[in-house]
Design a protein around this motif. Structure first.
Motif, PDB file in Angstrom:
ATOM      1  N   LYS A 163       0.842  -1.191   0.000  1.00 20.36           N
ATOM      2  CA  LYS A 163       0.000   0.000   0.000  1.00 20.36           C
ATOM      3  C   LYS A 163       0.880   1.244   0.000  1.00 20.36           C
ATOM      4  CE  LYS A 163      -4.207  -1.926   1.886  1.00 20.36           C
ATOM      5  NZ  LYS A 163      -5.400  -1.643   2.723  1.00 20.36           N
ATOM      6  N   VAL A 164       0.344   2.328  -0.571  1.00 18.85           N
ATOM      7  CA  VAL A 164       1.149   3.518  -0.822  1.00 18.85           C
ATOM      8  C   VAL A 164       0.654   4.701   0.013  1.00 18.85           C
ATOM      9  CG1 VAL A 164       1.960   5.146  -2.576  1.00 18.85           C
ATOM     10  CG2 VAL A 164       1.606   2.740  -3.173  1.00 18.85           C
ATOM     11  N   ILE A 165       1.579   5.340   0.719  1.00 21.87           N
ATOM     12  CA  ILE A 165       1.283   6.572   1.456  1.00 21.87           C
ATOM     13  C   ILE A 165       1.248   7.702   0.441  1.00 21.87           C
ATOM     14  CG2 ILE A 165       1.988   8.080   3.351  1.00 21.87           C
ATOM     15  CD1 ILE A 165       3.864   5.683   4.226  1.00 21.87           C
ATOM     16  N   PRO A 166       0.117   8.359   0.237  1.00 19.97           N
ATOM     17  CA  PRO A 166       0.020   9.370  -0.826  1.00 19.97           C
ATOM     18  C   PRO A 166       0.758  10.659  -0.485  1.00 19.97           C
ATOM     19  CG  PRO A 166      -2.027   9.277   0.409  1.00 19.97           C
ATOM     20  CD  PRO A 166      -1.161   8.166   0.940  1.00 19.97           C
ATOM     21  N   MET A 167       0.974  11.480  -1.516  1.00 17.08           N
ATOM     22  CA  MET A 167       1.667  12.753  -1.354  1.00 17.08           C
ATOM     23  C   MET A 167       0.833  13.894  -1.936  1.00 17.08           C
ATOM     24  SD  MET A 167       4.653  12.360  -4.265  1.00 17.08           S
ATOM     25  CE  MET A 167       4.830  14.063  -4.790  1.00 17.08           C
ATOM     26  N   THR A 168       1.164  15.097  -1.530  1.00 16.21           N
ATOM     27  CA  THR A 168       0.482  16.288  -2.019  1.00 16.21           C
ATOM     28  C   THR A 168       1.212  16.832  -3.242  1.00 16.21           C
ATOM     29  OG1 THR A 168       1.781  17.888  -0.759  1.00 16.21           O
ATOM     30  CG2 THR A 168      -0.095  16.846   0.375  1.00 16.21           C
ATOM     31  N   VAL A 169       0.601  17.799  -3.910  1.00 13.23           N
ATOM     32  CA  VAL A 169       1.219  18.396  -5.080  1.00 13.23           C
ATOM     33  C   VAL A 169       2.485  19.174  -4.705  1.00 13.23           C
ATOM     34  CG1 VAL A 169      -0.069  20.570  -5.014  1.00 13.23           C
ATOM     35  CG2 VAL A 169       0.695  19.648  -7.229  1.00 13.23           C
ATOM     36  N   ASP A 170       2.599  19.579  -3.438  1.00  8.62           N
ATOM     37  CA  ASP A 170       3.808  20.254  -2.966  1.00  8.62           C
ATOM     38  C   ASP A 170       4.959  19.290  -2.720  1.00  8.62           C
ATOM     39  OD1 ASP A 170       2.643  22.799  -2.998  1.00  8.62           O
ATOM     40  OD2 ASP A 170       1.824  22.549  -0.988  1.00  8.62           O
ATOM     41  N   GLY A 171       4.666  17.992  -2.761  1.00  2.94           N
ATOM     42  CA  GLY A 171       5.708  17.009  -2.507  1.00  2.94           C
ATOM     43  C   GLY A 171       5.866  16.677  -1.042  1.00  2.94           C
TER      44      GLY A 171
END
Length: 413
Positions: free
Chosen positions: A149-157
């Motif tokens: 499973k993947v911990i998501p990220m924001t557009v700011d990184g």
């Protein structure tokens, strides 16, 4: 005098640069501006001299000989292990395992966990990992049936920590995250990641390859289970690195490779394994590399990591400000906490084309997906131009980079 100039003066960059012979060569008839430090840093004379001295005066196999050369080489190698232990505040020297680098270290752990996972277990990785911290875990899940499973990220990184906490459960057995993103420069909140994972009984490996040259990690304070480092990212040679592992985990994991040195006793009926750290150090190691890694740590610590961090942060701020004066230039990775990496594109131009022109101007940057293709897919781009900085870079080199990017833009649009 500006604050920026004060920091550069305190660090005495001109003197430091004299320690790096390669910085004075020319590329394509231009003075080299080396801004690919995230791929590999350059090597100071002090480390080069250590390598030469080893082969001129110490060259012998270690741990096995009673003769003087073998004993001296063994002492130098084990002294390097102790330097690494002290630098990263590791409790015991045998918790330092010499490897060929971060990729080797991660694969050692991933292979070892094969017998510890079941098909209902879950493994978490962050969305901003290097391929070396994705592929081994995919292979582990294929072997065991566990779910990735993947911990998501924001557009700011930045990682979405609320989503991370939601992903954690009693099914979570392993969590993997880089300390610093090689593609974006983001400094991840690893202490919070580690503590939350431990709260559900999960084990944590932190990829420290990009952080170690910029941040002096205290591994006991972090309470991390595993931490990986490559020497060539921090003024050392290629082909050597370390895996830190808590003693309890290193005792549980099976050997990664079989051969000489990692055994206690061998018969055709049964083999018993050596104690730590030798259990994971089969065969003749990169002796010279290990010793040189210790010399690289000596060199950087003599400069001082607080000074290095302060100066590099100022350099990145200055580079960011100057690059953003170029119309159409977009930076990827604008996290509040980042270090030493600026990834960017110019609208309408492929990053490879920019990198090619910069090379003709003597400026070394990296282009492409930086072995972090999922990040590029997230931004829906083919790759970026990545300028990455070290303490031996200067504001003047940043100015050369900016002018080079402007010239590339004028030629390509």
């Amino acid at each position: 005098m500006t604050n920026k100039d004060t920091i550069q003066s305190k660090l005495n960059i001109d003197t430091i640069r004299k320690d790096f012979p390669i910085l004075f060569r020319e590329v394509n008839g231009r003075p080299l501006v080396y801004l690919d430090n995230a791929a590999t840093s350059q090597t100071p004379r002090q480390v080069i001299n250590t390598i030469v001295d080893y082969y001129q005066n110490l060259n012998a196999n270690i741990h096995r000989g009673v003769h003087t050369l073998s004993q001296e080489a063994t002492d130098a190698y084990e002294e390097a292990r102790r330097k690494i232990q002290e630098h990263f505040n590791i409790a015991k020297p045998h918790e330092v395992i010499f490897t060929s680098g971060t990729t080797h270290s991660i694969n050692l752990v991933a292979t070892g966990f094969t017998s510890f996972l079941d098909k209902d277990d879950e493994v978490l990785v962050s969305a901003m990992e290097h391929h070396s911290n994705i592929v081994p875990w995919q292979m582990l899940c294929e072997r065991t049936g566990a779910k990735l499973k993947v911990i998501p990220m924001t557009v700011d990184g930045e990682l979405k920590m609320e989503e991370y906490n939601k992903l954690l459960s009693q099914k979570t057995k392993l969590v993997f995250c880089n300390h610093v993103s090689n593609a974006l420069g983001t400094i991840n909140p690893i202490k919070g990641i580690i503590d939350a994972a431990h709260g559900v009984g999960a084990t944590v490996l932190i990829d420290g390859a990009q952080a170690a040259a910029h941040i002096k990690a205290d591994l006991q304070a972090l309470d991390v289970d595993f931490y990986t480092v490559s020497a060539h990212k921090m003024c050392g040679p290629t082909g050597v690195g370390i895996l830190y592992g808590k003693e309890e985990w290193l005792n549980k994991l099976p050997p990664y490779q079989g051969g000489g040195e990692m055994i206690a006793e061998v018969t055709f009926e049964k083999t018993t394994y050596a104690d730590l750290p030798h259990k994971f150090e089969a065969g003749t190691p990169n002796i010279c590399g290990g010793i040189a890694f210790g010399a690289a740590l000596d060199y950087m610590n003599a400069i001082g990591f607080d000074m290095i961090t302060e100066y590099e942060d100022e350099l990145v701020r200055y580079a960011t400000e100057q690059l953003l004066t170029i119309e159409g230039l977009k930076i990827y990775g604008t996290a509040k906490h980042k270090t030493s990496v600026i990834s960017f594109n110019i609208k309408g131009i492929h990053p490879y084309d920019i990198g090619t022109i910069l090379d003709k101007l003597g400026i070394a940057v990296r282009t492409g997906h930086h072995c972090a293709q999922p990040i590029m897919d997230f931004y829906q781009i083919p790759g970026t131009v990545r300028a990455s900085f070290s303490f031996y870079n200067t504001k003047e080199e940043v100015d050369v980079l900016v002018e080079g990017v402007k010239k590339a833009k004028s030629m390509l649009l």
